[in-house]
Design a protein around this motif. Sequence first.
Motif, short mmCIF file in Angstrom:
data_model
loop_
_atom_site.label_atom_id
_atom_site.label_comp_id
_atom_site.label_asym_id
_atom_site.label_seq_id
_atom_site.Cartn_x
_atom_site.Cartn_y
_atom_site.Cartn_z
N THR A 163 84.42 -59.10 -65.37
CA THR A 163 84.80 -57.73 -65.03
C THR A 163 85.34 -57.04 -66.28
OG1 THR A 163 86.98 -58.48 -64.31
CG2 THR A 163 85.30 -58.23 -62.61
N LEU A 164 85.12 -55.75 -66.33
CA LEU A 164 85.54 -54.96 -67.48
C LEU A 164 86.48 -53.86 -67.00
CD1 LEU A 164 81.92 -54.44 -68.84
CD2 LEU A 164 83.47 -56.29 -69.43
N GLU A 165 87.56 -53.67 -67.72
CA GLU A 165 88.47 -52.55 -67.43
C GLU A 165 87.97 -51.37 -68.25
OE1 GLU A 165 91.08 -52.35 -65.33
OE2 GLU A 165 90.57 -54.36 -64.63
N HIS A 166 87.15 -50.54 -67.60
CA HIS A 166 86.55 -49.44 -68.35
C HIS A 166 86.11 -48.32 -67.42
CE1 HIS A 166 83.99 -47.24 -71.16
NE2 HIS A 166 84.59 -47.93 -72.11
N ASP A 167 86.25 -47.10 -67.89
CA ASP A 167 85.75 -45.93 -67.17
C ASP A 167 84.23 -46.03 -67.09
OD1 ASP A 167 85.67 -43.41 -66.01
OD2 ASP A 167 85.62 -42.37 -67.95
N MET A 168 83.65 -45.64 -65.96
CA MET A 168 82.19 -45.66 -65.80
C MET A 168 81.70 -44.29 -65.34
SD MET A 168 81.05 -48.61 -66.77
CE MET A 168 79.46 -48.96 -66.03
N SER A 169 82.21 -43.23 -65.99
CA SER A 169 81.77 -41.87 -65.68
C SER A 169 80.48 -41.58 -66.44
CB SER A 169 82.85 -40.87 -66.08
OG SER A 169 82.99 -40.85 -67.49
N PHE A 210 75.57 -51.48 -71.69
CA PHE A 210 75.07 -52.84 -71.52
C PHE A 210 76.10 -53.86 -71.97
CE2 PHE A 210 73.61 -52.19 -75.93
CZ PHE A 210 73.90 -53.40 -76.52
N ALA A 211 75.94 -55.05 -71.44
CA ALA A 211 76.72 -56.21 -71.88
C ALA A 211 75.71 -57.28 -72.26
CB ALA A 211 77.63 -56.70 -70.76
N ALA A 212 75.97 -57.99 -73.33
CA ALA A 212 75.08 -59.07 -73.76
C ALA A 212 75.91 -60.28 -74.13
CB ALA A 212 74.23 -58.62 -74.95
N PRO A 263 76.32 -45.56 -65.16
CA PRO A 263 77.49 -44.77 -64.79
C PRO A 263 77.73 -44.84 -63.28
CG PRO A 263 75.93 -43.46 -66.08
CD PRO A 263 75.29 -44.76 -65.80
N GLU A 264 78.98 -44.76 -62.91
CA GLU A 264 79.41 -44.77 -61.52
C GLU A 264 79.12 -46.09 -60.80
OE1 GLU A 264 77.84 -41.14 -59.86
OE2 GLU A 264 78.98 -39.93 -61.27
N GLN A 265 78.80 -47.12 -61.57
CA GLN A 265 78.61 -48.48 -61.05
C GLN A 265 79.86 -49.28 -61.44
OE1 GLN A 265 75.70 -50.63 -63.34
NE2 GLN A 265 75.45 -52.23 -61.81
N SER A 266 80.16 -50.32 -60.69
CA SER A 266 81.29 -51.17 -61.06
C SER A 266 80.97 -51.91 -62.35
CB SER A 266 81.58 -52.19 -59.96
OG SER A 266 82.03 -51.54 -58.81
N PRO A 267 81.90 -51.93 -63.29
CA PRO A 267 81.66 -52.62 -64.57
C PRO A 267 81.87 -54.12 -64.44
CG PRO A 267 83.80 -51.59 -64.63
CD PRO A 267 83.19 -51.25 -63.29
N GLU A 268 80.90 -54.79 -63.83
CA GLU A 268 81.00 -56.23 -63.61
C GLU A 268 79.61 -56.84 -63.60
OE1 GLU A 268 83.02 -55.97 -59.86
OE2 GLU A 268 81.15 -55.95 -58.74
N PHE A 269 79.53 -58.12 -63.89
CA PHE A 269 78.26 -58.84 -63.84
C PHE A 269 78.54 -60.33 -63.78
CE2 PHE A 269 79.34 -58.15 -68.25
CZ PHE A 269 79.06 -59.35 -68.86
N ARG A 270 77.51 -61.08 -63.47
CA ARG A 270 77.61 -62.54 -63.40
C ARG A 270 76.63 -63.14 -64.40
NH1 ARG A 270 80.41 -64.09 -58.86
NH2 ARG A 270 80.71 -62.46 -57.31
N MET A 271 77.01 -64.27 -64.95
CA MET A 271 76.10 -64.97 -65.85
C MET A 271 76.24 -66.47 -65.63
SD MET A 271 77.86 -64.75 -69.57
CE MET A 271 77.62 -66.41 -70.13
#
Length: 197
Positions: A135-141, A148-150, A164-172
């Motif tokens: 999870t990322l603590e970041h504005d998604m406006s 992207f995250a890599a 934008p306007e999506q939750s800043p999270e992902f699984r790997m």
Amino acid sequence: MDCAKIGKLILQLRREKGLTQRQVAEQLNISNKTVSKWECGLGCPDVTLWEDLSTILGADILKLLRGELIPNCPDVGKIDRARFYVCPTCGNILVSTGKAAISCCGRKIDSLLPASDTTGHDVTAEESDDEYYITLEHDMSKEHYISFAACVQNDRVFLYRLYPEQSPEFRMPITKRGGILYLYCTRHGLLRYPFLI
């Protein structure tokens, strides 16, 4: 323009493609004598033919105009040298595993350089079964978001597109420990984190 160099390159590329002079000429709606003339260095293609010629031969127009193809250094398998590119026009994300000439929307794109300060871009990773939940603590406006995250680990790159306007999270998936996490913030650029969980 050096017609002799250009002609040699046209000949080389035509042979690599397994094409005859007649086949190239037919696709360009010109005579095969014209193609022969180019390959002998006795003239250069008309400006109206360059785009179609580059498509037929599978080569960049600029390289054709220079009359030379300079290869990149071979990829030595160092995935930690991955480079990231973002097209300023369409937002396409491109990745190379070494030095490369990248273009999109007709423009050359330089690789992104990581910013030195990651303040305000906090990352949390939790282990869950056989994957990490990040999870990322970041504005998604729409004006300011993580594009992207890599995750670069060992012999692979995991790339996650965020919107934008999506939750800043992902699984790997969980792989060997260690690696690097990259985030691309539309306002602050590329951010690099040692990724040791």
